[in-house]
Design a protein around this motif. Structure first.
Motif, PDB file in Angstrom:
ATOM      1  N   ALA A   1       0.872  -1.175   0.000  1.00 56.60           N
ATOM      2  CA  ALA A   1       0.000   0.000   0.000  1.00 56.60           C
ATOM      3  C   ALA A   1       0.906   1.222   0.000  1.00 56.60           C
ATOM      4  O   ALA A   1       1.854   1.304   0.779  1.00 56.60           O
ATOM      5  N   ARG A   2       0.612   2.165  -0.904  1.00 64.10           N
ATOM      6  CA  ARG A   2       1.503   3.319  -1.060  1.00 64.10           C
ATOM      7  C   ARG A   2       0.667   4.588  -1.251  1.00 64.10           C
ATOM      8  O   ARG A   2      -0.350   4.581  -1.934  1.00 64.10           O
ATOM      9  N   GLY A   3       1.135   5.664  -0.631  1.00 69.26           N
ATOM     10  CA  GLY A   3       0.521   6.965  -0.824  1.00 69.26           C
ATOM     11  C   GLY A   3       1.422   7.857  -1.662  1.00 69.26           C
ATOM     12  O   GLY A   3       2.652   7.836  -1.512  1.00 69.26           O
ATOM     13  N   PHE A   4       0.814   8.650  -2.550  1.00 64.92           N
ATOM     14  CA  PHE A   4       1.548   9.544  -3.454  1.00 64.92           C
ATOM     15  C   PHE A   4       1.120  10.991  -3.204  1.00 64.92           C
ATOM     16  O   PHE A   4      -0.057  11.276  -2.993  1.00 64.92           O
TER      17      PHE A   4
ATOM     18  N   PHE B   1      -9.801  23.522 -15.124  1.00 62.94           N
ATOM     19  CA  PHE B   1      -9.663  22.897 -13.820  1.00 62.94           C
ATOM     20  C   PHE B   1      -8.483  23.493 -13.061  1.00 62.94           C
ATOM     21  O   PHE B   1      -7.567  24.070 -13.654  1.00 62.94           O
ATOM     22  N   ALA B   2      -8.515  23.330 -11.741  1.00 64.45           N
ATOM     23  CA  ALA B   2      -7.416  23.794 -10.892  1.00 64.45           C
ATOM     24  C   ALA B   2      -7.230  22.817  -9.749  1.00 64.45           C
ATOM     25  O   ALA B   2      -8.167  22.120  -9.331  1.00 64.45           O
ATOM     26  N   VAL B   3      -6.002  22.746  -9.226  1.00 64.62           N
ATOM     27  CA  VAL B   3      -5.697  21.938  -8.050  1.00 64.62           C
ATOM     28  C   VAL B   3      -5.968  22.779  -6.810  1.00 64.62           C
ATOM     29  O   VAL B   3      -5.483  23.905  -6.698  1.00 64.62           O
ATOM     30  N   SER B   4      -6.762  22.246  -5.887  1.00 62.90           N
ATOM     31  CA  SER B   4      -7.041  22.947  -4.642  1.00 62.90           C
ATOM     32  C   SER B   4      -5.853  22.769  -3.696  1.00 62.90           C
ATOM     33  O   SER B   4      -5.490  21.641  -3.357  1.00 62.90           O
ATOM     34  N   GLY B   5      -5.227  23.873  -3.289  1.00 59.62           N
ATOM     35  CA  GLY B   5      -4.059  23.770  -2.431  1.00 59.62           C
ATOM     36  C   GLY B   5      -2.799  23.537  -3.238  1.00 59.62           C
ATOM     37  O   GLY B   5      -2.731  23.814  -4.430  1.00 59.62           O
ATOM     38  N   ASP B   6      -1.780  22.978  -2.568  1.00 59.06           N
ATOM     39  CA  ASP B   6      -0.492  22.773  -3.236  1.00 59.06           C
ATOM     40  C   ASP B   6      -0.042  21.323  -3.258  1.00 59.06           C
ATOM     41  O   ASP B   6       1.106  21.033  -3.568  1.00 59.06           O
ATOM     42  N   LEU B   7      -0.948  20.387  -2.934  1.00 63.08           N
ATOM     43  CA  LEU B   7      -0.582  18.971  -2.919  1.00 63.08           C
ATOM     44  C   LEU B   7      -1.775  18.146  -3.375  1.00 63.08           C
ATOM     45  O   LEU B   7      -2.864  18.238  -2.804  1.00 63.08           O
ATOM     46  N   LEU B   8      -1.576  17.337  -4.406  1.00 56.10           N
ATOM     47  CA  LEU B   8      -2.589  16.389  -4.849  1.00 56.10           C
ATOM     48  C   LEU B   8      -2.176  15.003  -4.366  1.00 56.10           C
ATOM     49  O   LEU B   8      -1.073  14.536  -4.676  1.00 56.10           O
ATOM     50  N   THR B   9      -3.032  14.352  -3.592  1.00 57.18           N
ATOM     51  CA  THR B   9      -2.686  13.071  -2.979  1.00 57.18           C
ATOM     52  C   THR B   9      -3.498  11.938  -3.580  1.00 57.18           C
ATOM     53  O   THR B   9      -4.675  12.103  -3.921  1.00 57.18           O
ATOM     54  N   GLN B  10      -2.857  10.795  -3.709  1.00 57.31           N
ATOM     55  CA  GLN B  10      -3.501   9.571  -4.154  1.00 57.31           C
ATOM     56  C   GLN B  10      -2.993   8.399  -3.318  1.00 57.31           C
ATOM     57  O   GLN B  10      -1.950   8.493  -2.657  1.00 57.31           O
ATOM     58  N   TYR B  11      -3.730   7.306  -3.355  1.00 57.55           N
ATOM     59  CA  TYR B  11      -3.324   6.074  -2.688  1.00 57.55           C
ATOM     60  C   TYR B  11      -3.391   4.935  -3.700  1.00 57.55           C
ATOM     61  O   TYR B  11      -4.154   4.977  -4.664  1.00 57.55           O
ATOM     62  N   ALA B  12      -2.586   3.907  -3.465  1.00 60.07           N
ATOM     63  CA  ALA B  12      -2.605   2.712  -4.315  1.00 60.07           C
ATOM     64  C   ALA B  12      -2.418   1.478  -3.448  1.00 60.07           C
ATOM     65  O   ALA B  12      -1.620   1.479  -2.503  1.00 60.07           O
TER      66      ALA B  12
END
Length: 199
Positions: free
Chosen positions: A157-160, A178-189
């Protein structure tokens, strides 16, 4: 993205010529939000299958150096809308150089902590909108079990986290939708797959 990744891969190639381990991974990847600039609505990147290739070589008995490549085909959608209609199709690529710190063996399994630094590439489909390539990092944990000396199983399991300037507009072409809210886009796998070792 090829023009960015090719020099990096060529520079890393000597370190992996004698690679001791290759893992073929498959799983699910989700998370990540963008904002619709027209309506202000929050949009989610759908959880979809992810495929990965991991090449590793040992540094010592407790540490491995690893190169991870992952690719996901996903959709940008408004979960509040009826039917969750996709607003855009996006390919997400991760290329990270990092490694693992290994634990002791237990019942044949060996746990590890993983991490990496590298690039994330977002490519809208079909073409016509600008792609985005950004610096990113990842952290994770998992375990592997070797059924034989050369073949085994890896679970992870990894977070990006992908770095942006605050509220960056993305996928622009004669205007930005579109725009990214904040300065970090997070995902998990969450991934699993086959490990092949070379002696």
């Amino acid at each position: 993205m090829t023009r960015l990744l090719l020099p990096l891969l060529l520079g890393l190639f000597p370190a992996f010529v004698a690679a001791a381990e290759v893992s073929l991974l498959y799983g699910r990847q989700g998370g990540g939000q963008l904002e619709d600039l027209d309506s202000g609505t929050s949009l989610d990147l759908a959880e979809e299958p992810v495929r990965g290739l991991l090449i590793g070589t040992p540094l010592d008995a407790r540490r491995d150096l690893e190169l991870l490549y992952g690719r996901q085909k996903t959709r940008l959608r408004d979960n509040a809308a009826v039917g969750e209609e996709a607003l855009a199709a996006i390919d997400i690529h991760y290329l990270h150089l990092g490694g693992t710190v290994l634990s002791d063996h237990f019942e044949g399994w060996q746990g590890f902590l993983s991490g990496g630094l590298g690039l994330t590439h977002f490519s809208p489909r079909p073409g016509g909108q600008d792609s985005e390539t950004r610096a990113s990092l990842s952290v994770g944990l998992g375990a592997r079990w070797m059924a034989t000396r050369t073949v085994g199983v890896r679970l992870e399991a990894r977070g990006f986290g992908t770095l942006f300037n605050n509220n960056t507009s993305v996928f622009c072409s004669g205007g930005c939708a579109f725009a990214v809210s904040g300065d970090l886009l997070t995902q998990y796998a969450v991934m699993g797959g086959v490990v092949i070792r070379f002696d």
